[in-house]
Design an enzyme around this catalytic site. Structure first.
Site, PDB file in Angstrom:
ATOM      1  N   TYR A   9      14.924   9.538 -11.927  1.00 51.45           N
ATOM      2  CA  TYR A   9      15.867  10.605 -11.551  1.00 51.45           C
ATOM      3  C   TYR A   9      15.291  11.530 -10.473  1.00 51.45           C
ATOM      4  CZ  TYR A   9      18.651  14.896 -12.387  1.00 51.45           C
ATOM      5  OH  TYR A   9      19.433  16.019 -12.258  1.00 51.45           O
ATOM      6  N   ILE A  10      14.197  12.193 -10.764  1.00 49.16           N
ATOM      7  CA  ILE A  10      13.647  13.147  -9.786  1.00 49.16           C
ATOM      8  C   ILE A  10      12.936  12.387  -8.663  1.00 49.16           C
ATOM      9  CG2 ILE A  10      12.203  15.207  -9.500  1.00 49.16           C
ATOM     10  CD1 ILE A  10      12.496  15.611 -12.603  1.00 49.16           C
ATOM     11  N   ASP A  56       6.963   1.543  -9.764  1.00 53.40           N
ATOM     12  CA  ASP A  56       7.735   1.879 -10.967  1.00 53.40           C
ATOM     13  C   ASP A  56       7.825   0.630 -11.837  1.00 53.40           C
ATOM     14  OD1 ASP A  56      10.107   4.358 -11.446  1.00 53.40           O
ATOM     15  OD2 ASP A  56      10.008   2.624 -12.800  1.00 53.40           O
ATOM     16  N   LEU A  91      10.133   0.184 -14.028  1.00 53.68           N
ATOM     17  CA  LEU A  91      11.564   0.067 -14.343  1.00 53.68           C
ATOM     18  C   LEU A  91      11.850   0.232 -15.837  1.00 53.68           C
ATOM     19  CD1 LEU A  91      12.636  -2.803 -11.876  1.00 53.68           C
ATOM     20  CD2 LEU A  91      12.685  -0.342 -11.490  1.00 53.68           C
ATOM     21  N   ASP A 129       3.009  -1.154 -13.297  1.00 59.23           N
ATOM     22  CA  ASP A 129       2.688  -0.059 -14.210  1.00 59.23           C
ATOM     23  C   ASP A 129       1.469   0.725 -13.698  1.00 59.23           C
ATOM     24  OD1 ASP A 129       3.350   0.201 -17.552  1.00 59.23           O
ATOM     25  OD2 ASP A 129       1.611   1.254 -16.726  1.00 59.23           O
ATOM     26  N   SER A 152       5.852  20.604 -16.597  1.00 61.25           N
ATOM     27  CA  SER A 152       7.107  21.091 -17.171  1.00 61.25           C
ATOM     28  C   SER A 152       6.937  22.524 -17.663  1.00 61.25           C
ATOM     29  CB  SER A 152       7.473  20.188 -18.353  1.00 61.25           C
ATOM     30  OG  SER A 152       8.440  20.808 -19.169  1.00 61.25           O
ATOM     31  N   TYR A 154       5.361  15.120 -26.370  1.00 67.71           N
ATOM     32  CA  TYR A 154       5.673  15.107 -24.933  1.00 67.71           C
ATOM     33  C   TYR A 154       5.060  16.330 -24.248  1.00 67.71           C
ATOM     34  CZ  TYR A 154       8.215  15.959 -20.626  1.00 67.71           C
ATOM     35  OH  TYR A 154       8.520  16.257 -19.314  1.00 67.71           O
ATOM     36  N   LYS A 191       1.883  16.831 -21.278  1.00 67.64           N
ATOM     37  CA  LYS A 191       1.933  17.573 -20.004  1.00 67.64           C
ATOM     38  C   LYS A 191       0.791  18.590 -19.941  1.00 67.64           C
ATOM     39  CE  LYS A 191       5.390  15.511 -18.190  1.00 67.64           C
ATOM     40  NZ  LYS A 191       5.173  14.628 -17.051  1.00 67.64           N
ATOM     41  N   ASN A 211      20.005  16.181 -23.339  1.00 70.55           N
ATOM     42  CA  ASN A 211      20.068  17.360 -22.487  1.00 70.55           C
ATOM     43  C   ASN A 211      21.505  17.813 -22.274  1.00 70.55           C
ATOM     44  OD1 ASN A 211      17.430  15.743 -20.964  1.00 70.55           O
ATOM     45  ND2 ASN A 211      17.182  17.746 -21.898  1.00 70.55           N
ATOM     46  N   ARG A 246      19.016  23.994 -32.721  1.00 69.59           N
ATOM     47  CA  ARG A 246      18.253  22.744 -32.698  1.00 69.59           C
ATOM     48  C   ARG A 246      16.781  23.087 -32.895  1.00 69.59           C
ATOM     49  NH1 ARG A 246      18.609  19.219 -27.189  1.00 69.59           N
ATOM     50  NH2 ARG A 246      17.531  21.055 -26.381  1.00 69.59           N
TER      51      ARG A 246
HETATM   52  P1  NAD Z   1      12.797   9.293 -15.265  1.00 68.66           P
HETATM   53  O1  NAD Z   1      12.586   8.639 -16.567  1.00 68.66           O
HETATM   54  O2  NAD Z   1      14.129   9.213 -14.632  1.00 68.66           O
HETATM   55  O3  NAD Z   1      11.712   8.762 -14.198  1.00 68.66           O
HETATM   56  C1  NAD Z   1      10.418   8.331 -14.588  1.00 68.66           C
HETATM   57  C2  NAD Z   1      10.199   6.968 -13.926  1.00 68.66           C
HETATM   58  O4  NAD Z   1       8.890   6.510 -14.258  1.00 68.66           O
HETATM   59  C3  NAD Z   1      11.166   5.902 -14.415  1.00 68.66           C
HETATM   60  O5  NAD Z   1      11.737   5.271 -13.280  1.00 68.66           O
HETATM   61  C4  NAD Z   1      10.313   4.931 -15.220  1.00 68.66           C
HETATM   62  O6  NAD Z   1      10.785   3.608 -15.104  1.00 68.66           O
HETATM   63  C5  NAD Z   1       8.950   5.135 -14.600  1.00 68.66           C
HETATM   64  N1  NAD Z   1       7.801   4.884 -15.462  1.00 68.66           N
HETATM   65  C6  NAD Z   1       7.593   5.321 -16.738  1.00 68.66           C
HETATM   66  N2  NAD Z   1       6.396   4.920 -17.176  1.00 68.66           N
HETATM   67  C7  NAD Z   1       5.811   4.210 -16.172  1.00 68.66           C
HETATM   68  C8  NAD Z   1       4.574   3.541 -16.009  1.00 68.66           C
HETATM   69  N3  NAD Z   1       3.681   3.482 -17.008  1.00 68.66           N
HETATM   70  N4  NAD Z   1       4.307   2.925 -14.829  1.00 68.66           N
HETATM   71  C9  NAD Z   1       5.214   2.940 -13.823  1.00 68.66           C
HETATM   72  N5  NAD Z   1       6.411   3.543 -13.913  1.00 68.66           N
HETATM   73  C10 NAD Z   1       6.703   4.183 -15.071  1.00 68.66           C
HETATM   74  O7  NAD Z   1      12.347  10.824 -15.431  1.00 68.66           O
HETATM   75  P2  NAD Z   1      12.560  12.066 -14.461  1.00 68.66           P
HETATM   76  O8  NAD Z   1      13.540  12.969 -15.088  1.00 68.66           O
HETATM   77  O9  NAD Z   1      12.741  11.608 -13.078  1.00 68.66           O
HETATM   78  O10 NAD Z   1      11.132  12.763 -14.647  1.00 68.66           O
HETATM   79  C11 NAD Z   1      10.062  12.501 -13.751  1.00 68.66           C
HETATM   80  C12 NAD Z   1       8.833  13.246 -14.233  1.00 68.66           C
HETATM   81  O11 NAD Z   1       9.142  14.639 -14.325  1.00 68.66           O
HETATM   82  C13 NAD Z   1       8.359  12.817 -15.621  1.00 68.66           C
HETATM   83  O12 NAD Z   1       6.946  12.840 -15.622  1.00 68.66           O
HETATM   84  C14 NAD Z   1       8.911  13.907 -16.522  1.00 68.66           C
HETATM   85  O13 NAD Z   1       8.130  14.083 -17.670  1.00 68.66           O
HETATM   86  C15 NAD Z   1       8.827  15.121 -15.607  1.00 68.66           C
HETATM   87  N6  NAD Z   1       9.765  16.190 -15.990  1.00 68.66           N
HETATM   88  C16 NAD Z   1      11.095  15.905 -16.099  1.00 68.66           C
HETATM   89  C17 NAD Z   1      11.985  16.907 -16.489  1.00 68.66           C
HETATM   90  C18 NAD Z   1      13.453  16.611 -16.640  1.00 68.66           C
HETATM   91  O14 NAD Z   1      14.144  17.425 -17.278  1.00 68.66           O
HETATM   92  N7  NAD Z   1      13.991  15.531 -16.085  1.00 68.66           N
HETATM   93  C19 NAD Z   1      11.517  18.203 -16.758  1.00 68.66           C
HETATM   94  C20 NAD Z   1      10.143  18.460 -16.603  1.00 68.66           C
HETATM   95  C21 NAD Z   1       9.271  17.437 -16.220  1.00 68.66           C
HETATM   96  N1  UFG Z   2      22.056  22.322 -25.757  1.00 67.92           N
HETATM   97  C1  UFG Z   2      23.207  22.365 -26.518  1.00 67.92           C
HETATM   98  N2  UFG Z   2      23.819  21.182 -26.836  1.00 67.92           N
HETATM   99  C2  UFG Z   2      23.351  19.988 -26.409  1.00 67.92           C
HETATM  100  C3  UFG Z   2      22.167  19.953 -25.623  1.00 67.92           C
HETATM  101  C4  UFG Z   2      21.547  21.140 -25.324  1.00 67.92           C
HETATM  102  O1  UFG Z   2      23.646  23.436 -26.913  1.00 67.92           O
HETATM  103  O2  UFG Z   2      23.948  18.947 -26.741  1.00 67.92           O
HETATM  104  C5  UFG Z   2      21.409  23.582 -25.395  1.00 67.92           C
HETATM  105  C6  UFG Z   2      19.999  23.717 -25.918  1.00 67.92           C
HETATM  106  O3  UFG Z   2      19.999  24.239 -27.221  1.00 67.92           O
HETATM  107  C7  UFG Z   2      19.358  24.642 -24.877  1.00 67.92           C
HETATM  108  C8  UFG Z   2      20.110  24.279 -23.584  1.00 67.92           C
HETATM  109  O4  UFG Z   2      21.300  23.642 -23.993  1.00 67.92           O
HETATM  110  O5  UFG Z   2      19.664  25.984 -25.179  1.00 67.92           O
HETATM  111  C9  UFG Z   2      19.309  23.316 -22.694  1.00 67.92           C
HETATM  112  O6  UFG Z   2      18.909  22.197 -23.456  1.00 67.92           O
HETATM  113  P1  UFG Z   2      18.315  20.881 -22.773  1.00 67.92           P
HETATM  114  O7  UFG Z   2      18.064  19.895 -23.860  1.00 67.92           O
HETATM  115  O8  UFG Z   2      19.178  20.449 -21.641  1.00 67.92           O
HETATM  116  O9  UFG Z   2      16.953  21.391 -22.119  1.00 67.92           O
HETATM  117  P2  UFG Z   2      15.687  22.059 -22.828  1.00 67.92           P
HETATM  118  O10 UFG Z   2      15.482  23.366 -22.142  1.00 67.92           O
HETATM  119  O11 UFG Z   2      15.775  22.059 -24.292  1.00 67.92           O
HETATM  120  O12 UFG Z   2      14.567  20.991 -22.463  1.00 67.92           O
HETATM  121  C10 UFG Z   2      14.125  20.820 -21.137  1.00 67.92           C
HETATM  122  C11 UFG Z   2      13.633  19.400 -20.884  1.00 67.92           C
HETATM  123  C12 UFG Z   2      12.383  19.122 -21.700  1.00 67.92           C
HETATM  124  C13 UFG Z   2      11.371  20.194 -21.497  1.00 67.92           C
HETATM  125  C14 UFG Z   2      11.978  21.543 -21.814  1.00 67.92           C
HETATM  126  C15 UFG Z   2      11.051  22.701 -21.596  1.00 67.92           C
HETATM  127  O13 UFG Z   2      14.616  18.469 -21.247  1.00 67.92           O
HETATM  128  O14 UFG Z   2      11.830  17.914 -21.221  1.00 67.92           O
HETATM  129  O15 UFG Z   2      13.100  21.737 -20.938  1.00 67.92           O
HETATM  130  O16 UFG Z   2      10.723  22.815 -20.273  1.00 67.92           O
HETATM  131  F1  UFG Z   2      10.309  19.988 -22.315  1.00 67.92           F
END
Ligand code: NAD
Ligand code: UFG
Length: 336
Positions: free
Chosen positions: A11-12, A31, A33, A58, A124, A149, A153, A199, A292
């Site tokens: 995603y990111i 990646d 995948l 990987d 994060s 998780y 981090k 989320n 939650r």
């Molecule tokens: P994502 O799952 O969409 O992307 C992660 C990618 O890494 C995937 O394409 C997956 O196939 C690949 N991957 C996983 N393990 C692997 C490995 N061992 N070797 C090679 N590829 C591998 O997640 P994202 O939302 O894009 O998040 C990217 C990073 O940002 C992650 O480290 C995540 O923890 C961090 N992050 C995400 C969020 C969020 O809310 N999306 C918030 C804070 C931090």
């Molecule tokens: N929420 C709902 N209903 C849902 C899902 C979420 O009410 O079905 C609420 C949660 O209680 C929270 C807000 O929406 O108040 C956001 O929740 P998310 O699950 O979207 O996000 P979080 O802040 O809980 O978690 C995110 C990332 C985690 C990370 C965390 C702290 O998904 O990976 O932020 O940085 F660890």
């Protein structure tokens, strides 16, 4: 200039690769995948008119990563690869430590051996824990993590900091993301749902698309203006742009720095629902449900350090986040 992007079809990562290509970087994606699709590379090509090199593999495969680093003059790594589902990490801690912590150690060892010592890491806001009071600043003490998780981090941040102390040639940027939502304006890349979303935004879009019946609002008795949880939602394209600035920074200096990537603006769950309904014209029925476990009332950033040091500031507002999340959901449903 060549950059290795681990997790670059995720995603990111995919949004960051699109920004890197637009800036004329040569990009190699690694990646496995496990949580993304090969087609993302074609979508990135459609958006940018340029093709990243894609290697399926990987980060724990040190021979493979070593070959990539030998064959290409890679100057820095942007490291997204990892597992990210909080609930899953509680059920599968060993897999999470293996993939995130051990995987990062493998990557760092291989980078060190190849003499590539610049890295941007996806951390994060979860590392602040529940103890610190928002707006969260980088100089606040790390909090207590409440799930494996989050601990991965925090652990990786520590490893990277200690690495910089041990060897002054390393250059590290720890990016603490707040809540990324939205998708690319083209509707070609976004977040792929993996089962029922945990989320908020993907849950809302799936309720609007009638794939799910009703949103559960987790708690309405928090100490917040309307009682529902407050978070700092940031458009994924703004987040991606922050990586370009962090990359430029690690290429220009050594040492370890930490930056929040957020907007500095908190929105409650009900504010998000209302904005989504207003912007898209869709219905999002919801019920108030119990809190939650593990959630905190309020979490938003002070993003001023990134603005001062990186010259980066989020530009896209909540309306665009809602509009772009919905466009992506609609596009997914057309494909299905
Ligand atoms: P994502 O799952 O969409 O992307 C992660 C990618 O890494 C995937 O394409 C997956 O196939 C690949 N991957 C996983 N393990 C692997 C490995 N061992 N070797 C090679 N590829 C591998 O997640 P994202 O939302 O894009 O998040 C990217 C990073 O940002 C992650 O480290 C995540 O923890 C961090 N992050 C995400 C969020 C969020 O809310 N999306 C918030 C804070 C931090
Ligand atoms: N929420 C709902 N209903 C849902 C899902 C979420 O009410 O079905 C609420 C949660 O209680 C929270 C807000 O929406 O108040 C956001 O929740 P998310 O699950 O979207 O996000 P979080 O802040 O809980 O978690 C995110 C990332 C985690 C990370 C965390 C702290 O998904 O990976 O932020 O940085 F660890």
């Amino acid at each position: 200039m060549s950059v290795l992007v681990t997790g670059g079809t995720g995603y990111i990562g995919s949004h960051t690769v699109a920004e890197l290509l637009a800036k004329r970087y040569y990009v190699i994606i690694l990646d496995n995948l496990s949580n993304s699709k090969r087609d993302v590379v074609d979508s990135i090509e459609k958006i940018t008119g340029r093709t990243p090199q894609f290697v399926e593999g990987d980060i724990r495969d040190k021979a493979l990563v070593g070959r990539i680093l030998q064959e290409e003059p890679i100057e820095a790594v942007i490291h997204f690869a990892g597992s990210k589902a909080v609930g899953e990490s509680v059920r599968m801690p060993l897999e999470y430590y293996h993939n995130n912590v051990y995987g990062t150690i493998c990557l760092l060892e291989t980078m060190r051996d190849a003499g590539c010592k610049s890295i941007v890491f996806s951390s994060s806001a979860t590392v602040y824990g529940g103890e610190n009071v928002s707006p969260l600043r980088e100089d606040m003490p790390e909090g207590r993590t409440t799930n494996p998780y989050g601990t991965t981090k925090l652990t990786i941040e520590k490893i990277l900091r200690e690495l910089c102390v041990s060897d002054p040639e390393w250059s590290v940027s720890l990016l603490r993301y707040f809540n990324p939502i939205g998708a690319h304006k083209s509707g070609l890349i976004g977040e792929f749902p993996n089962g029922e979303p945990n989320n908020l935004m993907p849950y809302i879009t799936q309720v609007a698309a009638k794939k799910l019946k009703k949103l559960k609002v987790f708690g309405s008795d928090y100490n917040t203006p309307d009682g529902t949880g407050v978070r700092d939602y940031i458009h994924v394209v703004d987040l991606a742009k922050g990586h370009i600035r962090a990359l430029e920074r690690v290429l220009g200096r050594t040492g370890c720095e930490t930056f929040n990537l957020g907007t500095g603006q908190g929105y409650s769950v009900l504010e998000i629902v209302k904005s989504f309904v207003r912007v898209t014209g869709q219905k999002v029925p919801y019920d108030i449900a119990p809190r939650r476990e593990g959630d905190i009332a309020t979490c938003y950033s002070d993003p001023s350090l990134a603005e001062k040091e990186l010259g980066w500031k989020a530009e896209l507002g909540l309306d665009e986040m809602c509009e772009d999340s919905w466009r992506w959901e609609e596009q997914l449903n057309q494909e299905a």
